[in-house]
Design an enzyme around this catalytic site. Structure first.
Site, PDB file in Angstrom:
ATOM      1  N   ASP A   1       0.833  -1.200   0.000  1.00  0.00           N
ATOM      2  CA  ASP A   1       0.000   0.000   0.000  1.00  0.00           C
ATOM      3  C   ASP A   1       0.873   1.257   0.000  1.00  0.00           C
ATOM      4  O   ASP A   1       1.945   1.287   0.607  1.00  0.00           O
ATOM      5  CB  ASP A   1      -0.898  -0.032   1.245  1.00  0.00           C
TER       6      ASP A   1
ATOM      7  N   GLU B   1       1.117  -0.372  -5.071  1.00  0.00           N
ATOM      8  CA  GLU B   1      -0.059   0.519  -5.115  1.00  0.00           C
ATOM      9  C   GLU B   1       0.480   1.922  -5.364  1.00  0.00           C
ATOM     10  O   GLU B   1       0.922   2.611  -4.449  1.00  0.00           O
ATOM     11  CB  GLU B   1      -0.821   0.424  -3.788  1.00  0.00           C
TER      12      GLU B   1
ATOM     13  N   ASP C   1     -11.261   1.145  -1.768  1.00  0.00           N
ATOM     14  CA  ASP C   1     -11.524   2.518  -1.331  1.00  0.00           C
ATOM     15  C   ASP C   1     -12.455   3.276  -2.275  1.00  0.00           C
ATOM     16  O   ASP C   1     -12.829   4.413  -1.972  1.00  0.00           O
ATOM     17  CB  ASP C   1     -10.207   3.304  -1.216  1.00  0.00           C
TER      18      ASP C   1
END
Length: 506
Positions: free
Chosen positions: A298, A341, A395
């Site tokens: 992430d 990411e 998200d």
């Protein structure tokens, strides 16, 4: 550094499905029957990857990205029916959790109130002479986490910065006698990890037998109230001796957030980490690949430069970009199947880091329609194969909600661009219903040059706003709670995905 060939071997597709969202009778997804049934469904759909979100214990706002430990495993996911088969529980022990007010939502309060109590019943029945358990304890696995959770329970789950002396310091002189006096409780918390690993490893083996690999998710930051900040505050982070933050993590204002995002996590002291050869990070990535076949990291851009916000700031409007470790961090990582990411503010430094590491980045469909014909996320602009294409992430609002929430003018422009994209890719463009349009979009993503395609399960099912998993920068009872039920996993959807993999050579 060479390219990451493990992620480039073949065209393939997968589904994003958090463990928490799996069907089960225990109020939250578990590593039991619902997980095995889902693996069977993936295999039937010819999906080669199951992407999960972090398996960490949830923290503030029930988020798995705000955990109290970077390597602990969420005891909420331990399956009680499997423990019953092992003779450690009876059905009556966990009857309370089988009563669900809403089978589509996780009640984290109920999990918190009952799960530990039930697991302690299993611990009381567990044969302590078990060799694998004795070896587990001898190796000291999860000992820091177990001690931290024992202390956290002792101090009514307050942050460690509010604990009494000498417990604020992991090197406190009173800890040795505390550990000796609380041996049973500490071993219980280790037991939760032991059980999780046993169930997880069996599930992962089953997935491999069915041709499915598991993609895990590694949050870049840890919580301010965590094992790591308690034990390594001076080695890893920009914290003072009391554990107070000097800088906080987040991202600056952008098109999606007027005030930016103030996450509040401590930021790493990369100069100190460099001095010991990034040992903690090297151990962390080794651990991740003991759990997963592929790891998505992430907020990858922070390895190049990270946004640091003053501790006293109330929004992310204040802050500055600071240098991360860049390529030096990855020199000892070898050729591992890592996905970066790379969303958010991307500049030449991040692009250079991606190129030099060889890690595939992410191409997210819903970010592609801002009117810029050069937008990197437009399907026709995905010219490289070394990337992972998504309709959206955990998200984002679900694809159907993305379509339904557009105003008429924006929708008209979107559909013109979408029609052009479908025509160029020779994908049927059908818009009679919103379900038809979702199907066209998913097929369009399958058609791209990206080696890997991942579709969130709520998009596979054409679900709307009710199925949104998380809305960033918000705290609500809707975030991280959505669940699927058994009837969602029909053969018709599996056959449709299987047909797409055949048509687009995935």
């Amino acid at each position: 550094m060479t390219e990451n060939t493990k992620m480039k071997k073949q065209r393939r597709a997968g589904v994003l499905m958090p463990v928490s969202s799996l069907p089960s009778t225990q109020g939250i997804g578990t590593l039991g029957k619902g997980a095995y049934d889902f693996v069977d469904w993936l295999a039937r759909a010819n999906m080669k990857i199951w992407q999960v979100l972090p398996l960490l214990p949830t923290g503030f706002g029930d988020s798995p990205y705000q955990s109290c430990a970077s390597d602990a495993l969420n005891h909420y996911f331990i399956d009680f029916e499997l423990l019953e088969q092992d003779g450690l529980l009876e059905k009556s022990d966990y009857a309370e959790l089988t009563v669900q007010e809403d089978e589509r939502r996780v009640d984290y309060g109920k999990q918190f109130a009952h799960k530990i109590e039930i697991l302690k019943k299993a611990f009381a029945r567990f044969p302590r002479e078990d060799k694998s358990w004795k070896d587990f304890l001898q190796e000291g696995k999860y000992a820091d986490y177990a001690l931290f959770m024992t202390l956290k329970t002792e101090f009514s789950y307050k942050a460690w910065t509010e604990w009494e002396e000498p417990y604020k310091s992991c090197a406190g002189k009173g800890l040795e006698s505390y550990i000796s006096a609380h041996k049973e409780e500490i071993e219980f918390w280790q037991f939760t990890q032991f059980l999780f690993l046993k169930q997880w490893n069996a599930l992962r083996d089953y997935a491999h037998e069915r041709g499915v690999e598991i993609m895990g998710d590694m949050p870049i930051y840890v919580s301010a109230d965590s094992v790591e900040t308690w034990k390594y505050r001076e080695e890893l982070f920009m914290l003072d001796e009391e554990g107070k933050l000097s800088l906080k993590a987040g991202v600056p204002p952008d098109a999606f957030s007027e005030d930016g995002q103030l996450w509040g996590n401590p930021v790493y002291d990369w100069k100190k980490l460099k001095e010991n050869g990034y040992r903690w990070w090297n151990e962390r990535i080794d651990y991740a690949f003991r759990l997963f076949d592929i790891v998505r990291i992430d907020h990858f851009r922070a390895f190049d430069r990270f946004f640091a916000i003053p501790a006293e700031a109330e929004t992310a409007k204040e802050g500055e970009w600071m240098d991360g470790p860049k390529e030096a961090l990855f020199e000892g990582w070898g050729e591992r199947a890592i996905v970066a990411e790379d969303l958010g503010v991307i500049d030449d430094g991040v692009r250079r880091l991606l190129k030099n590491t060889g890690y595939p980045g992410m191409k997210v469909f819903v970010f592609g329609f801002d009117g810029d014909p050069e937008n990197d996320y437009l399907p026709s602009n995905i010219t490289e194969t070394n990337c992972v294409a998504y309709t959206g992430t955990h998200d984002n609002e679900p694809l159907r909600a993305f379509l339904e929430n557009m105003d008429e003018e924006v929708r008209a422009d979107f559909e013109k661009t979408l029609e052009k994209e479908c025509l160029q890719a020779e994908v049927p463009y059908i818009t009679e219903t919103v379900e038809d349009e979702c199907a066209s979009i998913i097929e369009l993503v399958f058609s791209t040059k990206a080696d890997t395609v991942i579709i969130p399960m709520h998009d596979v099912l054409f679900m709307g706003e009710e199925a949104r998993l998380n809305a960033p920068s918000t705290v609500s009872g809707s975030n991280w709670t959505f669940r699927f039920i058994e009837k969602d996993f029909g053969r018709k959807k599996a056959a449709w995905l299987c047909a797409l993999t055949e048509q687009y050579n995935r």
